[in-house]
Design a protein around this motif. Sequence first.
Motif, short mmCIF file in Angstrom:
data_model
loop_
_atom_site.label_atom_id
_atom_site.label_comp_id
_atom_site.label_asym_id
_atom_site.label_seq_id
_atom_site.Cartn_x
_atom_site.Cartn_y
_atom_site.Cartn_z
N ARG A 119 -37.83 -33.88 -62.48
CA ARG A 119 -37.09 -32.72 -61.98
C ARG A 119 -36.38 -31.96 -63.11
O ARG A 119 -35.79 -30.90 -62.85
CB ARG A 119 -36.04 -33.16 -60.95
CG ARG A 119 -36.62 -33.77 -59.69
CD ARG A 119 -35.56 -33.85 -58.60
NE ARG A 119 -34.39 -34.64 -59.00
CZ ARG A 119 -34.25 -35.94 -58.74
NH1 ARG A 119 -35.22 -36.60 -58.10
NH2 ARG A 119 -33.17 -36.58 -59.12
N GLY A 120 -36.40 -32.51 -64.33
CA GLY A 120 -35.76 -31.84 -65.45
C GLY A 120 -34.30 -32.18 -65.62
O GLY A 120 -33.56 -31.45 -66.30
N ASP A 121 -33.85 -33.31 -65.07
CA ASP A 121 -32.46 -33.71 -65.14
C ASP A 121 -32.03 -33.96 -66.60
O ASP A 121 -32.70 -34.67 -67.35
CB ASP A 121 -32.26 -34.98 -64.31
CG ASP A 121 -30.83 -35.46 -64.35
OD1 ASP A 121 -30.01 -34.89 -63.63
OD2 ASP A 121 -30.55 -36.42 -65.10
N ALA A 122 -30.88 -33.38 -67.00
CA ALA A 122 -30.42 -33.49 -68.39
C ALA A 122 -30.08 -34.92 -68.76
O ALA A 122 -30.34 -35.36 -69.90
CB ALA A 122 -29.20 -32.58 -68.59
N ASP A 123 -29.49 -35.69 -67.84
CA ASP A 123 -29.15 -37.08 -68.15
C ASP A 123 -30.40 -37.92 -68.38
O ASP A 123 -30.41 -38.83 -69.22
CB ASP A 123 -28.32 -37.69 -67.01
CG ASP A 123 -26.91 -37.12 -66.96
OD1 ASP A 123 -26.46 -36.58 -68.00
OD2 ASP A 123 -26.27 -37.21 -65.90
N ALA A 124 -31.47 -37.64 -67.63
CA ALA A 124 -32.72 -38.37 -67.82
C ALA A 124 -33.32 -38.05 -69.19
O ALA A 124 -33.85 -38.94 -69.87
CB ALA A 124 -33.71 -38.02 -66.71
N TRP A 125 -33.22 -36.80 -69.61
CA TRP A 125 -33.72 -36.44 -70.94
C TRP A 125 -32.90 -37.15 -72.03
O TRP A 125 -33.46 -37.60 -73.02
CB TRP A 125 -33.64 -34.93 -71.14
CG TRP A 125 -34.83 -34.19 -70.60
CD1 TRP A 125 -34.87 -33.38 -69.51
CD2 TRP A 125 -36.15 -34.23 -71.13
NE1 TRP A 125 -36.14 -32.90 -69.32
CE2 TRP A 125 -36.95 -33.40 -70.30
CE3 TRP A 125 -36.75 -34.87 -72.20
CZ2 TRP A 125 -38.31 -33.21 -70.53
CZ3 TRP A 125 -38.11 -34.67 -72.44
CH2 TRP A 125 -38.87 -33.85 -71.62
N GLN A 126 -31.61 -37.25 -71.84
CA GLN A 126 -30.77 -37.94 -72.81
C GLN A 126 -31.13 -39.42 -72.88
O GLN A 126 -31.16 -40.03 -73.96
CB GLN A 126 -29.30 -37.77 -72.45
CG GLN A 126 -28.34 -38.34 -73.50
CD GLN A 126 -26.90 -38.06 -73.15
OE1 GLN A 126 -26.58 -37.57 -72.07
NE2 GLN A 126 -26.00 -38.35 -74.07
N LEU A 127 -31.42 -40.01 -71.72
CA LEU A 127 -31.84 -41.42 -71.67
C LEU A 127 -33.13 -41.63 -72.45
O LEU A 127 -33.26 -42.59 -73.22
CB LEU A 127 -32.04 -41.83 -70.21
CG LEU A 127 -32.28 -43.31 -69.93
CD1 LEU A 127 -31.01 -44.11 -70.15
CD2 LEU A 127 -32.77 -43.50 -68.49
N LEU A 128 -34.09 -40.71 -72.30
CA LEU A 128 -35.36 -40.81 -73.02
C LEU A 128 -35.15 -40.65 -74.52
O LEU A 128 -35.69 -41.42 -75.32
CB LEU A 128 -36.34 -39.76 -72.50
CG LEU A 128 -37.65 -39.61 -73.30
CD1 LEU A 128 -38.41 -40.93 -73.36
CD2 LEU A 128 -38.51 -38.50 -72.71
N SER A 129 -34.37 -39.66 -74.91
CA SER A 129 -34.13 -39.44 -76.34
C SER A 129 -33.47 -40.64 -76.99
O SER A 129 -33.85 -41.06 -78.10
CB SER A 129 -33.25 -38.19 -76.52
OG SER A 129 -33.01 -37.95 -77.90
#
Length: 337
Positions: A119-129
Motif C-alpha cells: 500500500r506504500g506505507d512509510a513505516d513499512a518502507w523504513q522497516l525494509l530499508s
Amino acid sequence: MTRICFTAEDLARVRFASRPAPLQELNAAMSTLCGRDHAVLLGRWRRRLFHALPPAAAPFADLVPAGEAPAFIDIFSDDLKDGLESVRASRPELVRSELERVHAKHPSPPPRWIHRLHRGDADAWQLLSRAQHTAFETVLRPVWPLVQDLHHQEFVRYAATVAERGIGAALAALVPGSRLTDGVWHLEAPGAHDIALGGRGVVLLPTFHLTRHPVVADLPGGPLHVTYPAGPGLPLPVSAAGRSDGALAEVLGRTRLEALLLLADEHTTSGLARRLGVSNATASAHTAALRGAGLISTARAGRAVLHRRTELGSLLVHQRRSPPGRPSSNHKAAEGC
C-alpha cells in the motif's frame, strides 16, 4: 536458455561496472544464504551468519519468500546510501506487481508489513530499508574490501580478453556454457527469455556470493544488467577480507583488524562481539587495545558503550580502499547510511 539479441549499437554499449554494487551483492549473498546449494560446503558459513544476523534483518526473508527477489530491489548503484534511496523511490506500480508476483509462488500468506508495503506505507518502507542496511553490515561489510579487490581483478581480466579476443569471446568467457552467435548471446539463466535490446546496451556486474546461474535484470528505461557469478564460487570468508592488508594484520592481529574495519560505523561492545564471533569480554579487550593506540574512540550513551574508528584508524585502513562508492578516506558513505 535466455537469448539476448544485440544490434551493432548494443555491442558498442556493452559496459563493465567500474565498481561493485552493494545491494546487488547483498541480494546474491542472501540468496545463497537462504538456498540449499552446496549444503555441506556452505554449512559453516550459513551457521555463522544465521547466528550473527540481528532481528532487524528478518524482513529481508519475508521479502524474498521463495528464493526469488522482487525486481525493485535490483539496484546497481555503487554507493550503499544511494542504493537504499533508489529502492525507496521505486515506482509504486512496480512494487505492487513484483510483490504480487513473488508471493503468488509461496503457499503461506505474506506478513502484515508486506501488505503495508504493497500500500506504500512509510513505516513499512523504513522497516525494509533498515533490514537491508543491517544485512549489509552483518553479511558484507567485513568482506567488502575483498569484494572490491576481486571486482577490480575481474574488471582487468575482462578488459584484457576484450582487447585480445574481442567482445564476443569476452562475453562467452563470463558465463560457462554461454556463447555469442550471430548477434545473439545465449546463456543459462532462470526461465526462457528472448530479450531484444534495441540499442539499450548491457551492463556486466560480477558477484562473488552467487554460486549458481547469472541473474538478468530487464528493468524499463535503462540498459539490461547481467549479474554473473565470479571469483571462487563460494561465499567469501571473513578471514580472507584482510589478506592484502597482511602487514597491518601482523601488527594488530586479524581480529583487531576486522574490528577496525567494522568500526567505520558506531557499534556497542556486544554488537561488535556478535559481528566478530567472539565473546563480549574478548571484544572489550580488543577495543581497549585499539583505543590505547588511538585507533578508535569510546563514548558512553546511557548504559551503552559506543566505539567508533578515529581519523588515525581510518587513515590506516583507507590507504588504498574506501567504503562502497566513496573513494575518500573519511567514510562518509557509512555515516550517511
